[in-house]
Design a protein around this motif. Structure first.
Motif, PDB file in Angstrom:
ATOM      1  N   ASN A   1      38.973  45.235  49.528  1.00  0.00           N
ATOM      2  CA  ASN A   1      38.428  46.328  48.714  1.00  0.00           C
ATOM      3  C   ASN A   1      38.211  45.949  47.260  1.00  0.00           C
ATOM      4  O   ASN A   1      37.590  46.702  46.500  1.00  0.00           O
ATOM      5  CB  ASN A   1      39.374  47.541  48.760  1.00  0.00           C
ATOM      6  N   ALA A   2      38.760  44.800  46.854  1.00  0.00           N
ATOM      7  CA  ALA A   2      38.687  44.386  45.447  1.00  0.00           C
ATOM      8  C   ALA A   2      37.297  43.872  45.097  1.00  0.00           C
ATOM      9  O   ALA A   2      36.706  43.085  45.842  1.00  0.00           O
ATOM     10  CB  ALA A   2      39.720  43.311  45.157  1.00  0.00           C
ATOM     11  N   ARG A   3      36.813  44.315  43.958  1.00  0.00           N
ATOM     12  CA  ARG A   3      35.537  43.781  43.467  1.00  0.00           C
ATOM     13  C   ARG A   3      35.715  42.337  43.013  1.00  0.00           C
ATOM     14  O   ARG A   3      34.838  41.498  43.206  1.00  0.00           O
ATOM     15  CB  ARG A   3      35.022  44.639  42.310  1.00  0.00           C
ATOM     16  N   SER A   4      36.864  42.061  42.398  1.00  0.00           N
ATOM     17  CA  SER A   4      37.115  40.699  41.923  1.00  0.00           C
ATOM     18  C   SER A   4      38.599  40.507  41.627  1.00  0.00           C
ATOM     19  O   SER A   4      39.361  41.468  41.540  1.00  0.00           O
ATOM     20  CB  SER A   4      36.312  40.422  40.640  1.00  0.00           C
ATOM     21  N   PHE A   5      38.992  39.228  41.497  1.00  0.00           N
ATOM     22  CA  PHE A   5      40.307  38.859  40.986  1.00  0.00           C
ATOM     23  C   PHE A   5      40.116  38.327  39.571  1.00  0.00           C
ATOM     24  O   PHE A   5      39.276  37.446  39.344  1.00  0.00           O
ATOM     25  CB  PHE A   5      40.946  37.766  41.851  1.00  0.00           C
ATOM     26  N   THR A   6      40.869  38.844  38.633  1.00  0.00           N
ATOM     27  CA  THR A   6      40.733  38.430  37.241  1.00  0.00           C
ATOM     28  C   THR A   6      41.825  37.437  36.872  1.00  0.00           C
ATOM     29  O   THR A   6      42.794  37.252  37.609  1.00  0.00           O
ATOM     30  CB  THR A   6      40.826  39.648  36.300  1.00  0.00           C
ATOM     31  N   HIS A   7      41.692  36.822  35.702  1.00  0.00           N
ATOM     32  CA  HIS A   7      42.674  35.858  35.221  1.00  0.00           C
ATOM     33  C   HIS A   7      43.763  36.508  34.386  1.00  0.00           C
ATOM     34  O   HIS A   7      44.807  35.913  34.156  1.00  0.00           O
ATOM     35  CB  HIS A   7      41.989  34.774  34.392  1.00  0.00           C
ATOM     36  N   SER A   8      43.522  37.718  33.899  1.00  0.00           N
ATOM     37  CA  SER A   8      44.486  38.400  33.036  1.00  0.00           C
ATOM     38  C   SER A   8      44.842  39.755  33.620  1.00  0.00           C
ATOM     39  O   SER A   8      43.968  40.465  34.145  1.00  0.00           O
ATOM     40  CB  SER A   8      43.893  38.578  31.632  1.00  0.00           C
ATOM     41  N   SER A   9      46.116  40.137  33.510  1.00  0.00           N
ATOM     42  CA  SER A   9      46.545  41.426  34.055  1.00  0.00           C
ATOM     43  C   SER A   9      46.018  42.604  33.242  1.00  0.00           C
ATOM     44  O   SER A   9      46.126  43.753  33.679  1.00  0.00           O
ATOM     45  CB  SER A   9      48.072  41.484  34.119  1.00  0.00           C
ATOM     46  N   THR A  10      45.438  42.342  32.067  1.00  0.00           N
ATOM     47  CA  THR A  10      44.845  43.431  31.289  1.00  0.00           C
ATOM     48  C   THR A  10      43.402  43.717  31.716  1.00  0.00           C
ATOM     49  O   THR A  10      42.892  44.814  31.466  1.00  0.00           O
ATOM     50  CB  THR A  10      44.850  43.118  29.783  1.00  0.00           C
ATOM     51  N   ASP A  11      42.751  42.755  32.357  1.00  0.00           N
ATOM     52  CA  ASP A  11      41.340  42.944  32.730  1.00  0.00           C
ATOM     53  C   ASP A  11      41.123  44.088  33.723  1.00  0.00           C
ATOM     54  O   ASP A  11      40.171  44.863  33.564  1.00  0.00           O
ATOM     55  CB  ASP A  11      40.751  41.636  33.278  1.00  0.00           C
ATOM     56  N   PRO A  12      41.959  44.248  34.768  1.00  0.00           N
ATOM     57  CA  PRO A  12      41.778  45.401  35.648  1.00  0.00           C
ATOM     58  C   PRO A  12      41.949  46.734  34.918  1.00  0.00           C
ATOM     59  O   PRO A  12      41.278  47.723  35.250  1.00  0.00           O
ATOM     60  CB  PRO A  12      42.867  45.203  36.712  1.00  0.00           C
ATOM     61  N   ILE A  13      42.847  46.777  33.936  1.00  0.00           N
ATOM     62  CA  ILE A  13      43.038  47.996  33.150  1.00  0.00           C
ATOM     63  C   ILE A  13      41.750  48.328  32.400  1.00  0.00           C
ATOM     64  O   ILE A  13      41.284  49.471  32.387  1.00  0.00           O
ATOM     65  CB  ILE A  13      44.204  47.825  32.152  1.00  0.00           C
ATOM     66  N   LYS A  14      41.169  47.309  31.778  1.00  0.00           N
ATOM     67  CA  LYS A  14      39.911  47.511  31.050  1.00  0.00           C
ATOM     68  C   LYS A  14      38.806  47.964  31.994  1.00  0.00           C
ATOM     69  O   LYS A  14      37.970  48.808  31.627  1.00  0.00           O
ATOM     70  CB  LYS A  14      39.501  46.207  30.355  1.00  0.00           C
ATOM     71  N   ALA A  15      38.789  47.420  33.214  1.00  0.00           N
ATOM     72  CA  ALA A  15      37.760  47.786  34.183  1.00  0.00           C
ATOM     73  C   ALA A  15      37.875  49.254  34.594  1.00  0.00           C
ATOM     74  O   ALA A  15      36.864  49.943  34.766  1.00  0.00           O
ATOM     75  CB  ALA A  15      37.851  46.882  35.411  1.00  0.00           C
ATOM     76  N   VAL A  16      39.120  49.730  34.737  1.00  0.00           N
ATOM     77  CA  VAL A  16      39.320  51.139  35.087  1.00  0.00           C
ATOM     78  C   VAL A  16      38.928  52.041  33.926  1.00  0.00           C
ATOM     79  O   VAL A  16      38.233  53.051  34.105  1.00  0.00           O
ATOM     80  CB  VAL A  16      40.792  51.388  35.497  1.00  0.00           C
ATOM     81  N   VAL A  17      39.344  51.688  32.725  1.00  0.00           N
ATOM     82  CA  VAL A  17      39.036  52.502  31.541  1.00  0.00           C
ATOM     83  C   VAL A  17      37.533  52.590  31.326  1.00  0.00           C
ATOM     84  O   VAL A  17      36.994  53.662  31.018  1.00  0.00           O
ATOM     85  CB  VAL A  17      39.732  51.927  30.290  1.00  0.00           C
ATOM     86  N   SER A  18      36.836  51.482  31.498  1.00  0.00           N
ATOM     87  CA  SER A  18      35.377  51.466  31.282  1.00  0.00           C
ATOM     88  C   SER A  18      34.601  52.108  32.423  1.00  0.00           C
ATOM     89  O   SER A  18      33.421  52.406  32.279  1.00  0.00           O
ATOM     90  CB  SER A  18      34.886  50.026  31.098  1.00  0.00           C
TER      91      SER A  18
END
Length: 432
Positions: A209-226
């Protein structure tokens, strides 16, 4: 006379500039932690010790990267890494650092120790040998964008299992656990609470279900906020900080029912710390009620953070008493029950091999994995036989644990990882 005064003034200025203490911190903590704690500590330090302090903050990109950096610094049995403090990354990381002899013992002053109990909700807040202390506590759950979820007609999740629903396909962002200690911990929670086979099946479907795996644990947070995605597996403070800044009408965070784990986030003085006394003073400041209030209060509140809400659970009981009714979250781990304990010894032992297995079977072949999941998850109900084949682990739990003791052999490690990647691609292509 004037020449003497001028020389004296220049000498005093030179001595003043020279008389500055130094502290070197290695930390995967997000920028907001640094921006709130460092200025307050330098102000506190000047007032209490009448000396300036220069704080140097190092970060190599994430917990795993910082640990690798530290290992390189301690290579060849070096007595010092040139770093004073390691701060953040979860208990499993500190058990590993302790096992390798990278941490130094330190006893808190008696008064401060009364404010930092031995345990919270049954979870130890410091090691028996006093080589690390919890500086905060973390829980793990699901962070989601309420507006995106409503727009897409998606229900809010209640458990980790919900994230494996086809309804969330292409709407989740995850972090590569080889780069993130929190991602590793969340995967370990799924395995511990669900068992090896069912846990791997769920981790595989969530990856589908994941669109992608990121390198930083903050990137998914930014993706949700945006609004790029609707959901992310998240450590609580990343989520709560954003909710504190942007409001609960826009964003939500849930602790999975029956799967809520409380994990201390430690701080430690490193072996051979070049600025040992300053390091001790920093640990004491972070654990003090003054330092702990930064975690609990919203930005702009008196004694709270100035620029960003940090949204963390504190370890100092006095800080809770002094912020009652003012905190971002009413949660208090010293009065709440219902948390489960992660088997930290097992998680630490498994960590390196576990991360490589996740990387080889879920992250590196993610494109093939997603294609297979898209073919399997065509409707709201997935064929259980296909789901079982899709989520079957590459190795049994028994065989996996045998590999743990062999993982320092780079030949064995590389050969095994390559075999895992090939087997994963072959499996996913057979299901497309």
């Amino acid at each position: 006379m004037k020449s003497w005064l001028l020389a004296s003034t220049l000498l005093c200025s030179s001595v003043s500039a020279w008389a500055k203490d130094t502290l070197v911190i290695l930390s995967p903590h997000r920028k907001s932690i640094q921006e709130e704690y460092v200025p307050l500590f330098t102000e506190y330090y000047k007032k209490k010790f009448n000396t300036d302090v220069d704080v140097q903050w190092l970060d190599q990109g994430g917990t795993s990267d910082d640990v690798r950096f530290l290992r390189a610094k301690f290579a060849n049995k070096s007595k010092s890494s040139g770093v004073d403090i390691f701060w953040g990354g979860g208990t499993a990381t500190f058990l590993e650092l302790q096992r390798d002899g990278f941490l130094d013992s330190y006893q808190l002053p008696a008064e401060l120790k009364t404010q930092v109990p031995e345990k919270a909700a049954g979870i130890p807040l410091y090691d028996k040998t006093h080589t690390w202390y919890a500086s905060a506590m973390s829980s793990f759950g699901v962070f989601f964008n309420k507006k995106i979820m409503k727009m897409d007609g998606l229900p809010a999740p209640k458990t980790w299992q919900d994230l494996g629903s086809p309804a969330y396909n292409d709407n989740i962002s995850l972090t590569d656990p080889r780069r993130s200690g929190s991602a590793n911990t969340m995967n370990a929670i799924v395995l511990q609470t669900m068992g090896w086979n069912r846990g791997w099946e769920l981790l595989t479907t969530i990856a589908g279900n994941a669109r992608s795996f990121t390198h930083s644990s903050t990137d998914p947070i930014k993706a949700v906020v945006s609004g790029d995605v609707g959901l992310a597996m998240a450590i609580d403070f990343y989520a709560l900080a954003k909710i504190g800044d942007l409001g609960p009408d826009n964003l939500g965070f849930i602790l999975p029912e029956g799967q809520a784990v409380l994990d201390p986030d430690p701080i430690a003085i490193l072996k051979g710390a070049p600025n040992r006394k300053v390091a001790e003073r920093f640990v004491e400041f972070v654990l003090s009620s003054e330092g702990q209030k930064l975690l609990l209060l919203p930005k702009g509140a008196p004694q709270g953070p100035k620029s960003s809400s940090l949204g963390r659970m504190a370890v100092n009981v006095k800080a809770y008493e002094e912020t009652e009714g003012k905190r971002i979250s009413p949660d208090n781990p010293f009065t709440q029950t219902g948390f489960i304990m992660l088997d930290l010894e097992r998680a630490t032992k498994m960590q390196r091999v576990f991360n490589d297995l996740v990387g080889a079977s879920l992250v590196d072949p993610h494109e093939d994995l997603k294609k297979a999941w898209k073919k399997i998850a065509k409707g709201p109900v997935v064929d259980p036989i296909l789901r079982l084949a899709f989520g079957k682990p590459l190795v049994s739990e028994e065989d996996f644990m045998k590999l743990v003791d062999k993982w320092d052999d780079e030949v064995v490690r590389n050969q095994t990882i390559n075999a895992w990647v090939s087997a994963s691609r072959e499996k996913y292509k057979s299901l497309q």
